[in-house]
Design a protein around this motif. Structure first.
Motif, PDB file in Angstrom:
ATOM      1  N   UNK A  30      60.616  40.362  46.873  1.00  0.00           N
ATOM      2  CA  UNK A  30      59.922  40.566  48.159  1.00  0.00           C
ATOM      3  C   UNK A  30      59.671  42.066  48.269  1.00  0.00           C
ATOM      4  N   UNK A  31      58.604  42.499  47.624  1.00  0.00           N
ATOM      5  CA  UNK A  31      58.395  43.918  47.375  1.00  0.00           C
ATOM      6  C   UNK A  31      57.018  44.375  47.823  1.00  0.00           C
ATOM      7  N   UNK A  32      56.901  45.657  48.109  1.00  0.00           N
ATOM      8  CA  UNK A  32      55.564  46.217  48.337  1.00  0.00           C
ATOM      9  C   UNK A  32      54.874  46.411  46.987  1.00  0.00           C
ATOM     10  N   UNK A  33      53.586  46.672  46.999  1.00  0.00           N
ATOM     11  CA  UNK A  33      52.880  47.001  45.758  1.00  0.00           C
ATOM     12  C   UNK A  33      53.465  48.310  45.241  1.00  0.00           C
ATOM     13  N   UNK A  34      53.956  48.276  44.015  1.00  0.00           N
ATOM     14  CA  UNK A  34      54.674  49.425  43.479  1.00  0.00           C
ATOM     15  C   UNK A  34      54.873  49.216  41.988  1.00  0.00           C
ATOM     16  N   UNK A  35      55.197  50.285  41.300  1.00  0.00           N
ATOM     17  CA  UNK A  35      55.560  50.143  39.890  1.00  0.00           C
ATOM     18  C   UNK A  35      56.804  49.264  39.801  1.00  0.00           C
ATOM     19  N   UNK A  36      57.708  49.448  40.768  1.00  0.00           N
ATOM     20  CA  UNK A  36      58.964  48.696  40.743  1.00  0.00           C
ATOM     21  C   UNK A  36      58.746  47.189  40.850  1.00  0.00           C
ATOM     22  N   UNK A  37      57.727  46.787  41.599  1.00  0.00           N
ATOM     23  CA  UNK A  37      57.465  45.341  41.709  1.00  0.00           C
ATOM     24  C   UNK A  37      57.159  44.773  40.323  1.00  0.00           C
ATOM     25  N   UNK A  38      56.348  45.496  39.561  1.00  0.00           N
ATOM     26  CA  UNK A  38      56.011  45.047  38.211  1.00  0.00           C
ATOM     27  C   UNK A  38      57.251  45.106  37.317  1.00  0.00           C
ATOM     28  N   UNK A  39      58.035  46.170  37.468  1.00  0.00           N
ATOM     29  CA  UNK A  39      59.266  46.297  36.675  1.00  0.00           C
ATOM     30  C   UNK A  39      60.197  45.119  36.973  1.00  0.00           C
ATOM     31  N   UNK A  40      60.296  44.750  38.246  1.00  0.00           N
ATOM     32  CA  UNK A  40      61.189  43.644  38.616  1.00  0.00           C
ATOM     33  C   UNK A  40      60.730  42.342  37.962  1.00  0.00           C
ATOM     34  N   UNK A  41      59.421  42.088  37.993  1.00  0.00           N
ATOM     35  CA  UNK A  41      58.901  40.847  37.396  1.00  0.00           C
ATOM     36  C   UNK A  41      59.111  40.862  35.886  1.00  0.00           C
ATOM     37  N   UNK A  42      58.751  41.974  35.261  1.00  0.00           N
ATOM     38  CA  UNK A  42      58.924  42.096  33.814  1.00  0.00           C
ATOM     39  C   UNK A  42      60.402  42.053  33.429  1.00  0.00           C
ATOM     40  N   UNK A  43      61.236  42.624  34.280  1.00  0.00           N
ATOM     41  CA  UNK A  43      62.687  42.628  34.009  1.00  0.00           C
ATOM     42  C   UNK A  43      63.234  41.207  33.992  1.00  0.00           C
ATOM     43  N   UNK A  44      62.776  40.397  34.925  1.00  0.00           N
ATOM     44  CA  UNK A  44      63.186  38.987  34.935  1.00  0.00           C
ATOM     45  C   UNK A  44      62.711  38.307  33.658  1.00  0.00           C
ATOM     46  N   UNK A  45      61.432  38.517  33.344  1.00  0.00           N
ATOM     47  CA  UNK A  45      60.865  37.874  32.153  1.00  0.00           C
ATOM     48  C   UNK A  45      61.662  38.270  30.911  1.00  0.00           C
ATOM     49  N   UNK A  46      62.126  39.504  30.892  1.00  0.00           N
ATOM     50  CA  UNK A  46      62.831  40.002  29.719  1.00  0.00           C
ATOM     51  C   UNK A  46      64.116  39.239  29.437  1.00  0.00           C
ATOM     52  N   UNK A  47      64.788  38.810  30.504  1.00  0.00           N
ATOM     53  CA  UNK A  47      66.057  38.104  30.293  1.00  0.00           C
ATOM     54  C   UNK A  47      65.914  36.593  30.539  1.00  0.00           C
TER      55      UNK A  47
END
Ligand code: 6R9
Length: 655
Positions: free
Chosen positions: A143-160
């Motif tokens: 539940x994030x604003x548009x940000x680099x971190x939002x993409x990092x969070x999604x990619x981080x989930x995908x990674x594991x």
């Protein structure tokens, strides 16, 4: 403005220019037809080859399509891969120093991140997730604003191999709570605040409210990214953890967790025709293949592009064309925190000029509002970097299309009007910009391998010129796999018995013209399209009826110049029908109420009170009559089956 008639009479045709065609990934109509033929002649061979060429596999697949258990199709079912590996690691040998993301904040601060840096950030965050005990298959709500971190969070989930479910930051705590409960999320990732158009959006406070409202016992931790502007709110020790504390000192490498091609990458909730939102579940490999193919086909991706999709990551468009597609092809993309009208309606054009954007993808509703607020503003900026424009979310009115083409695209950029859905994962019907001539208001022709058709109730194709139901006749890799927790609803909603459970029913009506071009006419179910966002009428009705004053409510859409559709609610109160100041006060309260139940985007634009609603003798609300009343049309329909015809006049006069 968004009338179907104006679409029907549209005759302008814009063939691709020689200059564009000659450099295009799919160059010329013949090349498009060849791809379609390849797909038709050897369906599995076509998709299999693309999947081998475009995806990096840890374990190659041996079977392309498994149709043994329809409509639960499996693609590349014995292969293994990792989506984050495909978006990051595989680019590092050549593209480590290429910019992955150019992020512009609401107030114009720019941050640039290379592929190597993004890789480090994703790995550190993924290691952070692991340290919290999150593993493959766990659900993480973002539940994030548009940000680099939002993409990092999604990619981080995908990674594991964790399954993310992004909830749009404009949704209320109630909507958030509902989604957390349905997904049984173990973790919520949020920010203390968001900033949009100079205003603060209290995200963490909304998460606190959602979790306090009960039923969210599955949630163990809340990770909070500090988009520091403001004082920090309440903090629950043991549950809440700052993002920067979570990643501090974590290793900058994280071995990707190899997952099966069919393991879910994410769940994204979307509106259906009954009350509860549907948890659309996407696969890993098929989904990513759709995003990659369409980056190359529809957006004619070239390594030198600066790609900008303005959608929020809370919607499917922000999944496929912000978080995954651009990264999977190694593109440089722009991500924007704010809104198109702040500080003024030239913001998009200013950003295109500043960042030399080549490919720009936005929604008709944004285009319409920018025409209204500053139709001449594009001329004040240098937009010569643009080479391709796109739209998504709803039909675009031909006049808005022509404005976009001339004022933004300088008459030189093809426009790809992309028809697709949360459920399809990637574009389905859209021009290939170097091959297919465009017509304002038409999404033109299906992509190669997509067997789209328009059929009648019995499943027979309708002739050109006649309206019918839009279906896709064969499974395709990026399609929804099931509805989370609800396979029965999945079958019923998308693979109706009338079509022997074989055709995917999109829920849109459409017709084809004499060249076979598709024209989308609108939804066939009780779903509204407000500013390109899907809202179920039932959801809004349920929210209204949950208010202690309300006995009954019916919600319909009405054409709106900018939003596409606006929301009109007909409400019966438990007490007497109010009027004057009292009515105005209740209307204001009910709008706020819906805003807090669902989110600001669901607030009715208009609320009318009646002693009753028009119903058939069997008690069904006659929505077509309410739609006519909302539009101020004369009622010409047969009302003889109505139980209480007098109510029509009352509702007409209740403006
Ligand atoms: C991607 C997205 C899907 C619904 C879809 C249709 C409408 C989307 C459109 C379009 C006409 C287009 N829609 N793109 N209508 N032309 N180019 O928007 O997904 O939020 O699930 O909405 O949007 O009605 O069925 P989603």
């Amino acid at each position: 403005m968004s009338s179907i008639d104006s679409v029907l009479t549209e005759t302008r045709v814009f063939p691709p220019s020689d200059a564009f065609r000659l450099q295009a990934n799919v160059s010329g109509l013949e090349a498009y037809h060849t791809l379609c033929e390849q797909a038709n002649n050897d369906y599995e061979g076509f998709w299999g080859q693309l999947a081998r060429e475009q995806l990096s596999w840890h374990k190659p697949f041996t079977q392309v399509l498994d149709e043994r258990n329809p409509p639960f199709y499996r693609w590349f079912g014995d292969g293994e891969l990792n989506v984050s590996y495909n978006c990051l690691d595989r680019h590092l040998p050549l593209l480590a120093n290429k910019l992955a993301i150019i992020f512009e904040s609401d107030n114009g601060t720019v941050t640039r991140v290379t592929y190597a840096e993004l890789y480090r950030r994703v790995c550190q965050f993924a290691n952070g997730l692991k340290s919290l005990g999150i593993t493959k298959g766990d659900r993480v709500v973002i539940y994030m604003p548009m940000s680099i971190e939002a993409v990092v969070a999604m990619q981080g989930c995908a990674r594991i191999g964790a399954i993310h479910s992004v909830v749009f930051g404009g949704f209320s705590s109630k909507s958030l709570q509902e989604r957390i409960i349905d997904a049984k999320a173990r973790l919520v990732v949020t920010a203390n605040e968001g900033v949009r158009g100079g205003k603060l959006v209290p995200l963490k406070a909304t998460v606190d409210e959602a979790l306090a409202a009960g039923g969210c016992d599955s949630v163990e931790r809340v990770v909070v990214y500090k988009r520091a502007v403001h004082e920090d709110g309440p903090w629950q020790i043991g549950r809440d953890i700052w993002w920067h504390d979570l990643v501090k000192g974590k290793p900058e490498h994280c071995e990707p967790t190899w997952v099966n091609a069919e393991d879910p990458l994410f769940i994204l909730y979307t509106s259906g025709s009954t009350g509860k939102p549907k948890g659309v579940q996407h696969s890993s490999a098929g989904y990513l293949l759709g995003a990659i193919n369409t980056m190359r086909w529809t957006f004619d991706y070239k390594p030198a592009d600066i790609f900008w999709c303005t959608a929020d990551v809370g919607w499917i468009t922000g999944h496929s064309y912000v978080a995954y597609g651009p990264l999977a092809v190694g593109a440089t993309q722009l991500i924007f925190e704010g809104v198109p009208t702040y500080p003024d309606a030239g913001r998009f054009w200013q950003m295109i000029e500043q960042h030399k954007v080549t490919t720009f993808y936005t929604a008709p509703t944004a285009i319409r509002s920018l025409i209204k607020l500053g139709g001449d503003l594009p001329a004040q900026y240098d937009l010569s970097s643009l080479r391709l424009l796109g739209t998504v979310g709803e039909p675009i009115n031909p006049e808005a299309w022509v404005w976009y083409h001339e004022k933004v695209g300088g008459g030189r950029c093809p426009i790809v009007d992309t028809w697709w859905q949360t459920e399809t994962g990637s574009h389905m019907i859209t021009p290939l910009p170097g091959a297919v001539a465009t017509k304002p208001g038409s999404c033109t022709l299906p992509l190669p391998g997509i067997q789209a058709d328009i059929v009648d109730e019995a499943g027979f194709p309708v002739e050109n010129g006649k309206g019918g139901f839009l279906v896709i006749k064969r499974p395709f890799p990026s399609q929804v796999r099931t509805l989370w927790n609800d396979p029965e609803r999945f079958k019923k909603a998308y693979f109706p018995e009338e079509y022997n459970g074989k055709y995917y029913l999109a829920g849109d009506s459409a017709h084809r013209d004499e060249q076979g071009y598709f024209w989308i006419m609108g939804r066939i179910d009780d779903v509204l399209n407000v500013s390109g966002h899907r809202l179920g009428t039932m959801e809004i009705e349920s929210a209204l009826v949950a208010n202690p004053l309300v006995a009954e409510a019916a919600v319909v859409g009405k054409p709106h110049e900018i939003k596409g559709e606006s929301i009109v609610a007909f409400v019966v109160l438990k007490g007497p029908r109010p009027s004057g100041d009292e009515a105005r006060q209740i209307i204001a309260n009910l709008r706020e109420w819906v805003g807090s139940e669902i989110g600001a985007l669901a607030k009715p634009d208009e609320i009318r009170f009646g002693d009753n609603l028009p119903k058939t003798r069997s008690g069904k609300i006659m929505r077509r009559l309410l739609r006519a009343i909302a539009k101020g049309e004369e009622i010409t329909q047969d009302v003889s089956t109505l139980e209480n015809p007098a109510i029509l006049q009352q509702l007409q006069e209740s403006v």
